[in-house]
Motif scaffolding. Structure first.
Motif, PDB file in Angstrom:
ATOM      1  N   GLY A   1       0.923  -1.165  -0.043  1.00  0.00           N
ATOM      2  CA  GLY A   1       0.060  -0.013   0.029  1.00  0.00           C
ATOM      3  C   GLY A   1       0.891   1.369   0.054  1.00  0.00           C
ATOM      4  O   GLY A   1       1.952   1.360   0.502  1.00  0.00           O
ATOM      5  N   ALA A   2       0.134   2.437  -0.568  1.00  0.00           N
ATOM      6  CA  ALA A   2       0.628   3.865  -0.569  1.00  0.00           C
ATOM      7  C   ALA A   2       2.116   3.889  -0.792  1.00  0.00           C
ATOM      8  O   ALA A   2       2.523   3.850  -1.830  1.00  0.00           O
ATOM      9  N   ALA A   3       2.926   4.216   0.467  1.00  0.00           N
ATOM     10  CA  ALA A   3       4.402   4.623   0.293  1.00  0.00           C
ATOM     11  C   ALA A   3       5.149   3.439  -0.244  1.00  0.00           C
ATOM     12  O   ALA A   3       6.442   3.758  -0.331  1.00  0.00           O
ATOM     13  N   SER A   4       4.554   1.922  -0.160  1.00  0.00           N
ATOM     14  CA  SER A   4       5.503   1.113  -0.745  1.00  0.00           C
ATOM     15  C   SER A   4       5.907   1.297  -2.080  1.00  0.00           C
ATOM     16  O   SER A   4       6.872   0.685  -2.864  1.00  0.00           O
ATOM     17  N   GLY A   5       5.110   2.351  -2.880  1.00  0.00           N
ATOM     18  CA  GLY A   5       5.529   2.742  -4.109  1.00  0.00           C
ATOM     19  C   GLY A   5       6.808   3.544  -4.331  1.00  0.00           C
ATOM     20  O   GLY A   5       7.553   3.316  -5.192  1.00  0.00           O
TER      21      GLY A   5
END
Length: 319
Positions: free
Chosen positions: A160-164
């Motif tokens: 999710g989210a900041a794992s991008g």
């Protein structure tokens, strides 16, 4: 593992209900890599897309530009806008992706790849909150909800989210080596590596109010990875009983102290493999593994390759 000689074109596919933050991650992270990447954004029809916020996002390109991409990124949409059956316009857009293009998903983007049949028999990840739904819907995908991202060769998936951010930094490291990836991380004021995986973010019981933290002991341990640290050593430093320390550590980190120590040792070993000419046995000693064989075992368990292959890959990419 690829050694990139030219600038790469990265095309991000924005779908209706897209998260604006995640949509912007590839441009922000890869755009800080000294011009090594050209990042473009498209929609399934070239028209603006609605976001999960209170605004619409205009894009410059239609799906045809996917045919020019070296790497395609599927940006995530809010779970309320997700459909388990792939919309026909999305399926059509994906037909433009070249067979040799690398494909990356962020968060719920993994549902798009799975619905398109691209994750069949592969290891993948997605946001931990959607792991049960993903497993039920796509039982033939080897889902690992505990990690921040999965690199399965041509196809990579992230949580999710900041794992991008994590997966985009991984792309830079994979393509151009650790030195540039670390530079990008500093420019974007993010850590080049994040400790642990999604497990640390899964909802956990809240520690008792006023309870002592294990953060100081974790920092202390990181300075002594070359020593044979035991649970007793850690608990004694934190001035807690073994049981209390283990429980509180898991509440705060989402991992047992033993697993966390192994992760830190593997991370330190990876850094030394990339940045030094020390032998495998020497590196093992510096990070607290008893033998080079132990380091090989733990590195292979973590990332699936031997120290020699890992070193050759990343030292070559850096040149």
């Amino acid at each position: 593992m690829r050694h990139v000689e030219r600038n790469q074109r990265v095309v991000v596919l924005a779908l209706d209900g897209v998260y604006p933050f995640e949509l912007g991650i590839p441009s922000r992270i890869l755009g800080a890599a000294d011009g090594r990447y050209e990042v473009l954004t498209c929609s399934v029809d070239g028209r603006p897309v609605s976001s999960n916020a209170d605004f619409t996002i205009g894009v410059e390109h239609g799906p045809e530009i996917l045919a020019t991409a070296d790497t395609v990124v599927i940006a995530p949409v809010s779970s309320e806008r997700m459909t388990l059956e792939l919309p026909e316009e999305v399926r059509t857009a994906l037909t433009f992706v070249r067979p040799d293009a690398r494909i990356v998903s962020i968060c719920t983007g993994a549902f798009v790849l799975a619905a398109a049949g691209l994750l069949e028999g592969r290891r993948a990840t997605t946001h931990w909150q959607l792991a049960d739904l993903f497993r039920i819907t796509y039982p033939h995908v080897d889902l690992d909800p505990d990690v921040l991202f999965v690199d399965d060769g041509r196809i990579l998936t992230s949580a999710g989210a900041a794992s991008g951010v994590d997966i985009c930094l991984h792309l830079v490291r994979k393509d151009h080596g650790s030195e540039l990836a670390n530079t990008v991380a500093r420019r974007c004021v993010v850590p080049p590596f994040r400790d642990g995986g999604q497990a640390q973010y899964i909802e956990q019981p809240v520690p008792e109010q006023g309870a002592a933290s294990t953060a100081g002991t974790r920092a202390w341990a990181l300075e002594r990875l070359d020593e044979p640290l035991t649970l007793g050593d850690l608990a004694a430093h934190a001035r807690m009983s073994l049981r209390t320390f283990a429980r509180r550590f898991n509440e705060e980190v989402g991992l047992s102290p033993g697993r966390w120590l192994i992760q830190q040792r593997v991370a330190r070993a990876r850094h030394l493999l990339e940045s030094s000419d020390l032998s495998v046995d020497q590196i093992a000693g510096r990070v607290g593994f008893a033998t080079g064989a132990s380091l090989r075992q733990h590195l292979h368990a973590a990332i699936g390759v031997s120290p020699q292959v890992y070193r050759r890959t990343f030292q070559t990419a850096a040149r």
